[in-house]
Each structure stands twice: as structure tokens, then as C-alpha cells.
Design an enzyme around this catalytic site. Structure first.
Site, PDB file in Angstrom:
ATOM      1  N   ARG A  20      16.909 -14.029  21.046  1.00  0.00           N
ATOM      2  CA  ARG A  20      15.551 -13.453  21.036  1.00  0.00           C
ATOM      3  C   ARG A  20      14.776 -13.895  22.276  1.00  0.00           C
ATOM      4  NH1 ARG A  20      11.942 -11.038  17.042  1.00  0.00           N
ATOM      5  NH2 ARG A  20      13.382  -9.315  16.952  1.00  0.00           N
ATOM      6  N   THR A  70       7.627 -15.674   6.379  1.00  0.00           N
ATOM      7  CA  THR A  70       7.505 -16.229   5.024  1.00  0.00           C
ATOM      8  C   THR A  70       7.990 -15.144   4.051  1.00  0.00           C
ATOM      9  OG1 THR A  70       5.195 -15.469   5.037  1.00  0.00           O
ATOM     10  CG2 THR A  70       5.569 -17.787   5.498  1.00  0.00           C
ATOM     11  N   PRO A  71       9.325 -14.912   4.035  1.00  0.00           N
ATOM     12  CA  PRO A  71       9.837 -13.805   3.216  1.00  0.00           C
ATOM     13  C   PRO A  71       9.693 -14.075   1.722  1.00  0.00           C
ATOM     14  CG  PRO A  71      11.644 -15.123   4.102  1.00  0.00           C
ATOM     15  CD  PRO A  71      10.384 -15.668   4.696  1.00  0.00           C
ATOM     16  N   GLU A 140      -3.442 -13.379  10.779  1.00  0.00           N
ATOM     17  CA  GLU A 140      -3.376 -12.276  11.730  1.00  0.00           C
ATOM     18  C   GLU A 140      -3.601 -10.959  10.994  1.00  0.00           C
ATOM     19  OE1 GLU A 140      -3.221 -12.377  15.134  1.00  0.00           O
ATOM     20  OE2 GLU A 140      -3.829 -10.371  14.516  1.00  0.00           O
ATOM     21  N   PHE A 141      -4.473 -10.119  11.532  1.00  0.00           N
ATOM     22  CA  PHE A 141      -4.787  -8.850  10.863  1.00  0.00           C
ATOM     23  C   PHE A 141      -4.291  -7.629  11.647  1.00  0.00           C
ATOM     24  CE2 PHE A 141      -8.156 -11.736   9.230  1.00  0.00           C
ATOM     25  CZ  PHE A 141      -7.854 -11.658   7.881  1.00  0.00           C
ATOM     26  N   LYS A 199      -6.465 -13.277   3.738  1.00  0.00           N
ATOM     27  CA  LYS A 199      -5.353 -12.509   4.317  1.00  0.00           C
ATOM     28  C   LYS A 199      -4.621 -11.728   3.214  1.00  0.00           C
ATOM     29  CE  LYS A 199      -2.053 -10.964   6.706  1.00  0.00           C
ATOM     30  NZ  LYS A 199      -2.173  -9.924   7.685  1.00  0.00           N
ATOM     31  N   LYS A 246      -4.867   8.176   3.479  1.00  0.00           N
ATOM     32  CA  LYS A 246      -3.911   9.245   3.762  1.00  0.00           C
ATOM     33  C   LYS A 246      -2.759   9.130   2.766  1.00  0.00           C
ATOM     34  CE  LYS A 246      -2.127  12.648   6.099  1.00  0.00           C
ATOM     35  NZ  LYS A 246      -2.662  13.980   5.790  1.00  0.00           N
ATOM     36  N   SER A 248       0.787   9.586   1.112  1.00  0.00           N
ATOM     37  CA  SER A 248       2.100   9.555   1.772  1.00  0.00           C
ATOM     38  C   SER A 248       3.196   9.421   0.736  1.00  0.00           C
ATOM     39  CB  SER A 248       2.157   8.364   2.733  1.00  0.00           C
ATOM     40  OG  SER A 248       2.098   7.146   1.994  1.00  0.00           O
ATOM     41  N   VAL A 249       4.422   9.391   1.261  1.00  0.00           N
ATOM     42  CA  VAL A 249       5.593   9.185   0.404  1.00  0.00           C
ATOM     43  C   VAL A 249       5.607   7.739  -0.129  1.00  0.00           C
ATOM     44  CG1 VAL A 249       6.990   8.696   2.459  1.00  0.00           C
ATOM     45  CG2 VAL A 249       8.127   9.435   0.377  1.00  0.00           C
ATOM     46  N   CYS A 255       4.688  -6.330   5.113  1.00  0.00           N
ATOM     47  CA  CYS A 255       3.602  -7.167   4.590  1.00  0.00           C
ATOM     48  C   CYS A 255       3.047  -6.771   3.240  1.00  0.00           C
ATOM     49  CB  CYS A 255       2.480  -7.214   5.610  1.00  0.00           C
ATOM     50  SG  CYS A 255       3.050  -7.870   7.167  1.00  0.00           S
ATOM     51  N   PHE A 256       2.739  -5.500   3.052  1.00  0.00           N
ATOM     52  CA  PHE A 256       1.997  -5.119   1.838  1.00  0.00           C
ATOM     53  C   PHE A 256       2.707  -5.571   0.565  1.00  0.00           C
ATOM     54  CE2 PHE A 256      -0.628  -1.357   3.722  1.00  0.00           C
ATOM     55  CZ  PHE A 256      -1.420  -2.281   4.368  1.00  0.00           C
TER      56      PHE A 256
END
Ligand code: UGA
Length: 444
Positions: A20, A70-71, A140-141, A199, A246, A248-249, A255-256
Site C-alpha cells: 500500500r 474497525t470492522p 471523520e465525516f 459520529k 434519493k 435507491s436499490v 460505514c452505514f
């Protein structure tokens, strides 16, 4: 952005992954984000450095941002809900053990409320004479695809600290970094726990809006109302606002879902089951929306898609990114695979290899060969659509709006169907060409 806006500050980005870091130092950056390459190339080697020498960077820094992933935990206590804090803790311990001078440690990763407490305990247990650690929360946003714009002109920067004089002084140091380009009124300071929870709360509220409009889209389809008209009419109420309505599918992204599951877990741990159920419903609605879309495709195609060619336009979770984490397109494609359709996918930014990885069921013997037989990754939308019986638009890439739809129609098996999962196409125009069109949240 800090390096770009503050030439007097040296920024060193360190990672244990040498590949990386090599990519960040090369001509081909490891992620695609509009505007990022220009900034990296302008600052790299001047006041922006990428390195695998983690310890050296810690020793030299005054402020250390912990920005690891942070999974959602896959096993153990809280599996499927709680955030895995392994990497955050590993970083904290590393900072504690190698630091030779005082540090301000900034929690940038999205973490459960009160994580800073654990970090502080580890850091304080390792403080030595003349060496102290202060901890700040600075969530972070930014959103993917608009990261540079969001960082350049953020709605707000949030910095949480302990309310001790030392905590306030550390907070002030970080305020001064952002003050180089963010208006003071937009840099807000709070306590640590409010900052951490804000957050999760912001993402939960944003996702909740999408699930709300998507729930309404199902009613629209059943009644003949138009979800875009409903969103517009509601959004003009300044208390509601027009953004993020909006239909959507389904929402995707890294994140969400993770953050809401995290909030659900937090609520359950705090013995607040009704609160947990409330937020869980945002995810349930999202899963329903993806399934509902895929089922509409099958029922519109005379209840079978076995051996039919379906074109999928868009695989990224949103436009202007190559990111596929939790992308609704993968869920819909997996559904099509189970129904034995032949799926041709085109996305302008997602590499073929990534699409196959995302569509291969882990732990299922020979699935990687089966995917190769069922799924084709194409180099253009035209190639994906040629000979197809149905087209599904699953990412809102701008280029899909201006495709040569007449040529596409001519190349397809008839009746030719379009399923617009993002509400971006001109359905009337497509119908005048001859397509049968289903748009999310609109009657047939
Ligand atoms: C989201 C938040 O918007 C950021 O503020 C936050 O910092 C970030 O998560 C994070 O926690 O890192 P992101 O996931 O990059 O950003 O992208 P969004 O623009 O929020 O889109 C998320 C998903 O919702 C996408 O699949 C998008 O297509 C979908 N969406 C968005 C809708 O379906 N409808 C909308 O009205 C808006």
C-alpha cells in the site's frame, strides 16, 4: 488535506502494509477519489511522506492520528454487531511503547462510544516521567467520491476532549491545525463521549433517511405515486431538508451498516432493547429494498431469469468511487446467480478481479469456477447490454444517463426491459424507444 493546507506541518502516513505504501509513493495511487491525485502529487516529498517506518513516525510526531479500520466482529462476543477494536488497540500499544516524548493521540477511526477510555488507560499505564499522552476524538465525516470537497469545506469539524485543562489544551492544538483553512465557527469542541457518539449518530440518521424514503418507494410503486415527487414535496420543508432523500436499490458502503450495527450493539449492551430494535429496523428495511428490487426483476421477466442474460450497469456502492464494500449491486447479483441468470457486469471503476471476489461465496467448493461461468465482466455498457433481455442500473454513474439507448435497444432480445435502481434514467424517453421500464419508487 492537512499537508496541502498547512505547508508548515509535516505529515507522515505510515502503514504496516508495504504494498500500500509503495502504491501511495507510485504513479498509481491505491484508491480512486476525484481530486486526490493532484493533491498527493503536489505535496508528496515536500511535507507529505508515506512510509512503513511506523516507529520513527511516532517518535517524531506531536500529534498521532489513529486511522485504522474497525470492522464488524466476525466471531466471539458481539459477532455480527460489535466493532473489532483489535487494530485500534494495537496502534495504541505501539504508540505507548515507542514514544520518547509527549503525544496527542487523535482517535480518527470510527469507534464505539467510550473507546477513548480504553485507549487512555493503555496510554496512561505507559506514561513515563516527562512523557504524557492526551487523547482526542476527531471523527471523520467525509463521504467517498466527494472526499476532497468535503475535507476542503467541511460542514463541521468535531473535536472531543476530556474537560481537564490538559485535555482542553490538546483540543486547542488540533483546533489550530484545522483553523488553517476551516472557519472557526465550523470547528466545534465537545466532550470525548459526545464526539464519539456523534459520529455513529450522524451515520445512523443519514441511513435512516434513506431507509425511510425507500420504505415510501414501496408504497409509491403500489399506488402510482412518484417517489421523487414525494421526496421533493417533503424536502422543501426546511425542517426536513432535501438532501439524502434519493430512493435507491439500497444504501451500501463501508460505514452505514457497520455503524448502525455498532449502535445496536451499544444499545443492547446498555440494556436498551427498544432502542436497539429501532435502529436495527434501518438495516432490515435496506435488506428488504435490495431483495424487493431483485424480485421485481424476476417477476417482470415472467417469473424466471434462468439462463437469461441480464446486464448490470454499476457495481460500486455509489458513483465516483471504485469501492464495492457492502455494495447493493453485489447483493442483487448474488440473487441473480441463485436464479441461474447469466449476468454481464460493467462498472467504469471497479476492477474485474474485485467483482469476482465480491461475488464468490466464501467456503463454497468450486464457487469461483461457477462464478466465472455465470458472470462476465465487460469493458463497456454497450458490451454488457448487447443481447441482454434486461438491464439493471445499480450505481448512479453519470455516463449511464447518456448512453446510446437506441443502439442498446436494437442489440437486445425483446421485450427489452430496463430496471432503474437509482432513478437516474429518463423513463419516458426509454419507453418511446420501445423499452419496458421499471424505476424504483414509480408505478409501471
Ligand atoms: C457516509 C456518510 O455520508 C459520511 O458523512 C461518513 O463520513 C461516511 O459514511 C463514513 O462514515 O465514513 P459514504 O458511505 O462514503 O459516506 O457515502 P454516502 O454518500 O453516504 O452514500 C452511502 C450509500 O447511500 C450509497 O450507497 C449511496 O448510493 C446511498 N444513498 C445516499 C442513497 O441511496 N440515497 C441518498 O439519498 C444518498
Amino acid at each position: 488535506m492537512i499537508a496541502h493546507k498547512c505547508p508548515h506541518i509535516q505529515v507522515t502516513i505510515v502503514d504496516v502494509n508495504a504494498d500500500r505504501i509503495a502504491a501511495w509513493n507510485s504513479e498509481h495511487l491505491p484508491i480512486y477519489e476525484p481530486g486526490l491525485e493532484e493533491i498527493v502529487k503536489a505535496c508528496r516529498g515536500k511535507n507529505l511522506f508515506f512510509s512503513t517506518d511506523v516507529d520513527k513516525a511516532i517518535i517524531e510526531a506531536d500529534l498521532v492520528f489513529v486511522s485504522v479500520n474497525t470492522p464488524t466482529k466476525k466471531s466471539g462476543v458481539g459477532a455480527g454487531y460489535a466493532a473489532d477494536l483489535f487494530y485500534v488497540e494495537a496502534c495504541t500499544r505501539r504508540i505507548a511503547s515507542v514514544a520518547t516524548s509527549s503525544k496527542i493521540v487523535v482517535e480518527k477511526s470510527t469507534v464505539p462510544c467510550r473507546t477513548a477510555q480504553s485507549m487512555r488507560t493503555i496510554l496512561e499505564a505507559n506514561s513515563r516521567p516527562g512523557l504524557r499522552f492526551d487523547i482526542l476524538s476527531n471523527p471523520e465525516f467525509l463521504a467517498e467520491g466527494t472526499a476532497i470537497k468535503d475535507l476542503d469545506a467541511p460542514d463541521r469539524v468535531l473535536i472531543g476532549s476530556l474537560s481537564t485543562p490538559e485535555g482542553r489544551a490538546a483540543q486547542q492544538s488540533l483546533v489550530e491545525v484545522y483553523a488553517n483553512w476551516v472557519p472557526r465557527a465550523r470547528v466545534i469542541t465537545t466532550g470525548l463521549w459526545s464526539s464519539e457518539l456523534s459520529k455513529l449518530a450522524a451515520n445512523a440518521l443519514l441511513a435512516q433517511r434513506i431507509s425511510s424514503i425507500n420504505a415510501l418507494s414501496a408504497i409509491c410503486e403500489a399506488t402510482g405515486a412518484d417517489v421523487d415527487e414525494v421526496a421533493h414535496a417533503c424536502g422543501l420543508d426546511s425542517r426536513i431538508g432535501s438532501k439524502f432523500l434519493k430512493s435507491s436499490v439500497g444504501f451500501g458502503g463501508s460505514c452505514f451498516q457497520k455503524d448502525i450495527l455498532n449502535l445496536v450493539y451499544l444499545s443492547e449492551s446498555l440494556h436498551l432493547p427498544e432502542v436497539a430494535d429501532y435502529w436495527r429496523q434501518v438495516i432490515t428495511m435496506n435488506e428488504y429494498q435490495k431483495r424487493r428490487f431483485a424480485q421485481t426483476v424476476v417477476s417482470s421477466m415472467f417469473n424466471t431469469i434462468t439462463n437469461k442474460k441480464l446486464a448490470v450497469l454499476g457495481f460500486a456502492f455509489k458513483k465516483d468511487t471504485g469501492d464495492t464494500r457492502e455494495t447493493p449491486s453485489a447483493t442483487v447479483c448474488r440473487f441473480f446467480r441463485q436464479e441461474n441468470a447469466k449476468v454481464s457486469i460493467y462498472d467504469p471503476k471497479v476492477p474485474e478481479k474485485q467483482i469476482f471476489v465480491d461475488l464468490t461465496e466464501p467456503g463454497v467448493a468450486d464457487d469461483s469456477q461457477l462464478v466465472q461461468q455465470q458472470v462476465t465482466v465487460c469493458k463497456s455498457a454497450m458490451e454488457a447490454c448487447t443481447g441482454a433481455e434486461g438491464i439493471c442500473v445499480l450505481t448512479e454513474w453519470d455516463e449511464f444517463k447518456s448512453l446510446d439507448w437506441e443502439a442498446i435497444y436494437a442489440s437486445m432480445a425483446k421485450p427489452a426491459m430496463v430496471f432503474d435502481g437509482r432513478g437516474i434514467l429518463d423513463a419516458d424517453k426509454l419507453r418511446s424507444i420501445g423499452f419496458k421500464v421499471h424505476s424504483i419508487g414509480k408505478g409501471l
